[in-house]
Design a protein around this motif. Sequence first.
Motif, PDB file in Angstrom:
ATOM      1  N   ALA A 258      44.371  33.919  40.815  1.00 48.03           N
ATOM      2  CA  ALA A 258      44.686  35.143  40.084  1.00 48.03           C
ATOM      3  C   ALA A 258      46.088  35.646  40.435  1.00 48.03           C
ATOM      4  CB  ALA A 258      43.645  36.214  40.407  1.00 48.03           C
ATOM      5  N   LYS A 259      46.446  35.560  41.715  1.00 43.83           N
ATOM      6  CA  LYS A 259      47.743  36.067  42.175  1.00 43.83           C
ATOM      7  C   LYS A 259      48.901  35.311  41.532  1.00 43.83           C
ATOM      8  CE  LYS A 259      50.339  36.919  46.445  1.00 43.83           C
ATOM      9  NZ  LYS A 259      50.302  36.817  47.943  1.00 43.83           N
ATOM     10  N   HIS A 260      48.750  33.986  41.388  1.00 47.96           N
ATOM     11  CA  HIS A 260      49.845  33.163  40.847  1.00 47.96           C
ATOM     12  C   HIS A 260      49.605  32.733  39.398  1.00 47.96           C
ATOM     13  CE1 HIS A 260      51.710  32.822  44.817  1.00 47.96           C
ATOM     14  NE2 HIS A 260      50.505  32.588  45.314  1.00 47.96           N
ATOM     15  N   ASN A 261      48.550  33.270  38.786  1.00 41.54           N
ATOM     16  CA  ASN A 261      48.216  32.951  37.389  1.00 41.54           C
ATOM     17  C   ASN A 261      48.133  31.433  37.169  1.00 41.54           C
ATOM     18  OD1 ASN A 261      47.552  33.511  34.728  1.00 41.54           O
ATOM     19  ND2 ASN A 261      49.702  33.523  34.051  1.00 41.54           N
ATOM     20  N   LEU A 262      47.273  30.785  37.946  1.00 38.73           N
ATOM     21  CA  LEU A 262      47.140  29.326  37.911  1.00 38.73           C
ATOM     22  C   LEU A 262      45.836  28.882  37.243  1.00 38.73           C
ATOM     23  CD1 LEU A 262      48.351  28.603  41.569  1.00 38.73           C
ATOM     24  CD2 LEU A 262      49.663  28.298  39.453  1.00 38.73           C
ATOM     25  N   TYR A 263      45.315  29.718  36.371  1.00 38.91           N
ATOM     26  CA  TYR A 263      44.008  29.442  35.776  1.00 38.91           C
ATOM     27  C   TYR A 263      43.951  28.092  35.057  1.00 38.91           C
ATOM     28  CZ  TYR A 263      42.838  34.307  36.747  1.00 38.91           C
ATOM     29  OH  TYR A 263      42.576  35.497  37.386  1.00 38.91           O
ATOM     30  N   ASP A 264      45.003  27.722  34.374  1.00 38.46           N
ATOM     31  CA  ASP A 264      44.986  26.492  33.582  1.00 38.46           C
ATOM     32  C   ASP A 264      45.880  25.400  34.172  1.00 38.46           C
ATOM     33  OD1 ASP A 264      43.222  27.438  31.515  1.00 38.46           O
ATOM     34  OD2 ASP A 264      44.879  28.742  30.874  1.00 38.46           O
ATOM     35  N   SER A 265      46.301  25.597  35.405  1.00 40.54           N
ATOM     36  CA  SER A 265      47.154  24.599  36.046  1.00 40.54           C
ATOM     37  C   SER A 265      46.343  23.350  36.392  1.00 40.54           C
ATOM     38  CB  SER A 265      47.768  25.176  37.328  1.00 40.54           C
ATOM     39  OG  SER A 265      48.458  24.174  38.034  1.00 40.54           O
ATOM     40  N   LYS A 266      46.903  22.191  36.091  1.00 41.20           N
ATOM     41  CA  LYS A 266      46.248  20.933  36.425  1.00 41.20           C
ATOM     42  C   LYS A 266      46.738  20.370  37.765  1.00 41.20           C
ATOM     43  CE  LYS A 266      45.126  19.586  31.707  1.00 41.20           C
ATOM     44  NZ  LYS A 266      45.213  18.530  30.668  1.00 41.20           N
ATOM     45  N   ASP A 267      47.732  21.030  38.334  1.00 44.00           N
ATOM     46  CA  ASP A 267      48.247  20.628  39.643  1.00 44.00           C
ATOM     47  C   ASP A 267      47.379  21.241  40.746  1.00 44.00           C
ATOM     48  OD1 ASP A 267      50.397  19.207  38.535  1.00 44.00           O
ATOM     49  OD2 ASP A 267      51.560  21.070  38.334  1.00 44.00           O
TER      50      ASP A 267
ATOM     51  N   ASN B 197      36.683  23.521  34.184  1.00 43.80           N
ATOM     52  CA  ASN B 197      37.855  24.097  34.847  1.00 43.80           C
ATOM     53  C   ASN B 197      37.370  25.141  35.856  1.00 43.80           C
ATOM     54  OD1 ASN B 197      40.239  25.237  35.695  1.00 43.80           O
ATOM     55  ND2 ASN B 197      40.838  26.038  33.683  1.00 43.80           N
ATOM     56  N   LEU B 198      37.209  24.710  37.113  1.00 40.85           N
ATOM     57  CA  LEU B 198      36.659  25.617  38.130  1.00 40.85           C
ATOM     58  C   LEU B 198      37.557  26.816  38.396  1.00 40.85           C
ATOM     59  CD1 LEU B 198      35.111  23.320  40.912  1.00 40.85           C
ATOM     60  CD2 LEU B 198      33.928  24.672  39.179  1.00 40.85           C
ATOM     61  N   ASN B 199      38.830  26.727  38.008  1.00 44.37           N
ATOM     62  CA  ASN B 199      39.744  27.858  38.215  1.00 44.37           C
ATOM     63  C   ASN B 199      39.324  29.072  37.401  1.00 44.37           C
ATOM     64  OD1 ASN B 199      41.164  26.164  39.846  1.00 44.37           O
ATOM     65  ND2 ASN B 199      42.895  25.867  38.455  1.00 44.37           N
ATOM     66  N   ARG B 200      38.552  28.852  36.352  1.00 42.61           N
ATOM     67  CA  ARG B 200      38.072  29.963  35.526  1.00 42.61           C
ATOM     68  C   ARG B 200      36.573  30.229  35.753  1.00 42.61           C
ATOM     69  NH1 ARG B 200      41.303  32.120  31.791  1.00 42.61           N
ATOM     70  NH2 ARG B 200      43.298  31.098  31.356  1.00 42.61           N
ATOM     71  N   GLY B 201      36.022  29.634  36.783  1.00 42.81           N
ATOM     72  CA  GLY B 201      34.603  29.808  37.059  1.00 42.81           C
ATOM     73  C   GLY B 201      34.334  30.770  38.199  1.00 42.81           C
ATOM     74  N   HIS B 202      33.095  30.742  38.676  1.00 39.67           N
ATOM     75  CA  HIS B 202      32.698  31.578  39.821  1.00 39.67           C
ATOM     76  C   HIS B 202      31.745  30.782  40.695  1.00 39.67           C
ATOM     77  CE1 HIS B 202      34.381  35.559  40.103  1.00 39.67           C
ATOM     78  NE2 HIS B 202      34.343  35.691  38.780  1.00 39.67           N
ATOM     79  N   LEU B 203      32.281  29.704  41.290  1.00 35.74           N
ATOM     80  CA  LEU B 203      31.486  28.871  42.183  1.00 35.74           C
ATOM     81  C   LEU B 203      30.992  29.673  43.388  1.00 35.74           C
ATOM     82  CD1 LEU B 203      30.416  26.011  42.700  1.00 35.74           C
ATOM     83  CD2 LEU B 203      32.589  25.465  43.809  1.00 35.74           C
ATOM     84  N   ASP B 204      31.731  30.736  43.734  1.00 34.83           N
ATOM     85  CA  ASP B 204      31.309  31.576  44.861  1.00 34.83           C
ATOM     86  C   ASP B 204      29.945  32.205  44.610  1.00 34.83           C
ATOM     87  OD1 ASP B 204      32.676  32.942  42.812  1.00 34.83           O
ATOM     88  OD2 ASP B 204      33.079  34.656  44.110  1.00 34.83           O
ATOM     89  N   TYR B 205      29.655  32.570  43.355  1.00 35.77           N
ATOM     90  CA  TYR B 205      28.355  33.164  43.044  1.00 35.77           C
ATOM     91  C   TYR B 205      27.227  32.162  43.313  1.00 35.77           C
ATOM     92  CZ  TYR B 205      30.888  36.886  40.543  1.00 35.77           C
ATOM     93  OH  TYR B 205      31.712  37.918  40.204  1.00 35.77           O
ATOM     94  N   PHE B 206      27.498  30.884  43.018  1.00 32.30           N
ATOM     95  CA  PHE B 206      26.500  29.842  43.263  1.00 32.30           C
ATOM     96  C   PHE B 206      26.235  29.701  44.764  1.00 32.30           C
ATOM     97  CE2 PHE B 206      25.242  25.288  43.663  1.00 32.30           C
ATOM     98  CZ  PHE B 206      24.089  25.338  42.887  1.00 32.30           C
ATOM     99  N   TYR B 207      27.304  29.771  45.569  1.00 25.80           N
ATOM    100  CA  TYR B 207      27.136  29.695  47.020  1.00 25.80           C
ATOM    101  C   TYR B 207      26.360  30.910  47.554  1.00 25.80           C
ATOM    102  CZ  TYR B 207      30.558  25.861  47.158  1.00 25.80           C
ATOM    103  OH  TYR B 207      31.213  24.662  46.986  1.00 25.80           O
ATOM    104  N   TRP B 208      26.626  32.098  47.001  1.00 23.16           N
ATOM    105  CA  TRP B 208      25.871  33.284  47.433  1.00 23.16           C
ATOM    106  C   TRP B 208      24.384  33.113  47.101  1.00 23.16           C
ATOM    107  CZ3 TRP B 208      29.484  34.229  50.292  1.00 23.16           C
ATOM    108  CH2 TRP B 208      30.742  34.701  49.948  1.00 23.16           C
ATOM    109  N   LEU B 209      24.114  32.553  45.941  1.00 16.96           N
ATOM    110  CA  LEU B 209      22.726  32.317  45.542  1.00 16.96           C
ATOM    111  C   LEU B 209      22.019  31.415  46.558  1.00 16.96           C
ATOM    112  CD1 LEU B 209      20.371  32.381  43.476  1.00 16.96           C
ATOM    113  CD2 LEU B 209      21.459  30.446  42.324  1.00 16.96           C
ATOM    114  N   LEU B 210      22.677  30.346  46.981  1.00 20.27           N
ATOM    115  CA  LEU B 210      22.081  29.433  47.959  1.00 20.27           C
ATOM    116  C   LEU B 210      21.909  30.100  49.317  1.00 20.27           C
ATOM    117  CD1 LEU B 210      23.871  26.046  47.148  1.00 20.27           C
ATOM    118  CD2 LEU B 210      21.503  26.672  46.684  1.00 20.27           C
ATOM    119  N   ALA B 211      22.834  30.980  49.696  1.00 24.11           N
ATOM    120  CA  ALA B 211      22.717  31.698  50.975  1.00 24.11           C
ATOM    121  C   ALA B 211      21.489  32.615  50.964  1.00 24.11           C
ATOM    122  CB  ALA B 211      23.988  32.504  51.245  1.00 24.11           C
ATOM    123  N   VAL B 212      21.266  33.302  49.845  1.00 27.46           N
ATOM    124  CA  VAL B 212      20.101  34.191  49.730  1.00 27.46           C
ATOM    125  C   VAL B 212      18.802  33.385  49.758  1.00 27.46           C
ATOM    126  CG1 VAL B 212      18.891  35.783  48.185  1.00 27.46           C
ATOM    127  CG2 VAL B 212      21.357  36.015  48.526  1.00 27.46           C
TER     128      VAL B 212
END
Length: 566
Positions: free
Chosen positions: A439-448, A529-544
Amino acid sequence: MEEYEDKYTKDGTRDIRGNPAVRKNTGRWRACPYILANECCERLAYYGMSTNLVNYMKQFLNQGNTVAANNVTNWSGTCYITPLIGAFVADAYLGRYKTIASFMIVYIFGLTLLTMTASVKGLKPTCHNEVCDPSSGQTAVVFVALYLIALGTGGIKPCVSSFGADQFDETDDSEKQSKSSFFNWFYFSINIGALIASSVLVWIQTNVGWGWGFGIPAVVMAVAVVSFFVGTPLYRHQKPGGSPLTRIAQVLVASFRKYSVKVPTEKSLLFEVSDKESAIEGSRKLEHTDELKFFDKAAVETQDDKIRDQPSPWSLCTVTQVEELKSIVRLLPIWASGIIFATVYGQMSTMFVLQGDTMDPSMGPHFKIPAASLSIFDTISVIVWVPVYDGIIVPLARRVTGRERGFTQLTRMGIGLVISMFAMLAAGILEVVRLHIIAKHNLYDSKDPLPFSIFWQVPQYFIVGAAEVFTFIGQLEFFYDQAPDAMRSMCSALSLTTVALGNYLSTLLVTIVTNITTKNGNLGWIPDNLNRGHLDYFYWLLAVLSLINFIVYLLIAKWYTYKKTT
């Protein structure tokens, strides 16, 4: 007579010729190097395929993130379901030694076919500018090879750990203590194989080619076969006791046929063979327990049973046979509590890799580490923790608790469940930081790769490794120790199915999460494109889910009663 008893093992093991095993010439640590070397090579071959398989699915079979991850978890799950087949064959008919030998042939055939799909023209997909277009036939051959490997591993996984433990006579105090250490070093050897696979083989697959990357595991598996057979004269063997499923069915049928029969208060009146040996080949007698009393009806000798010279086994069962079933029923809740843990463990070969694919893999100016190779830190963690646990933690715990093993097996497993929660928290926190940088560097669609080192993933891998040493090794020892003698392969396979169901649960969770979070045109938590996803929510789900699972586990462990042999 006393000299005879000291000369031979007392747990019913035999040598390769079927004679009682001579204590000084067979088994113990002298037989284990061949078994441990076999397991090390087999695991190197397995992890050499599985660690980076999600990227093979994406690159060569042209699959998206979700499809590739689900295909890997489904295959991995099958690799941990097929042990039920191998275990049944071992316990009922062939014994562990012959079962391992037979299934290794299937394993090598599957590895050879998989190598051909990555190297032989016609079987290998056609690729242009790094985009592959596999035919349906080529894709089918890949999956045939993978599922042949899954079948082959089914005869090895449940039998090798049990076969190694068979080399120690638990009626002898010194050998019994060695048996407990064996499971630690067995898991250590697994991770030596995994270490080489996740470093050397993944690098070869990424930088040299998949033909070499799959061909080397095939050769290594051939080495595993040679190692196993070299140790043949030293092995101790447990006799197969006949079909365990039949014996369980007999107790169930006999119990329901006698549902109206009253169980005598004096348990010595229940039916049991009078001689020293159990009626079940290769099994010691089990003491009667007061739990699950309904099944005791199967051992009540009615008037109809008494008037027959040989009562039907579908009408009258021994106490030991009844206690076999009770042992399995008692194990099931403990077994179920391992499924969520296995789901967390399964993220290393899927979500951790996909997360790492977006990060900077640079390791100095000229070398890039593949994301899948980060699992090396899970392996290093295990390799570090096994000797620490065996040499430091156990002696310290022994002083505090007074227990021979330091912790009970259930306590050990519970500690691992707690540690696994922190693995998901670490992964989730890292993902929050990763998304913040995007978000800080606006890299949502960057392939690098992101300007964020992949080595920030190391803590989550290291924590998973620590959890494994407590839960997975504790589980291996617990299921072997608590299994009836003639059902040890089956119970080892049962413990492995938690990994299978954990992988299937991961597939189910990813599917459910994707279906729910992509409604109304949303990209969802786990888009390509994981840059536009929320993989963190999936990890929180597994922690709960891990926290809830641990709370349930505490109740189950408090209820559990350890088995007793006569």
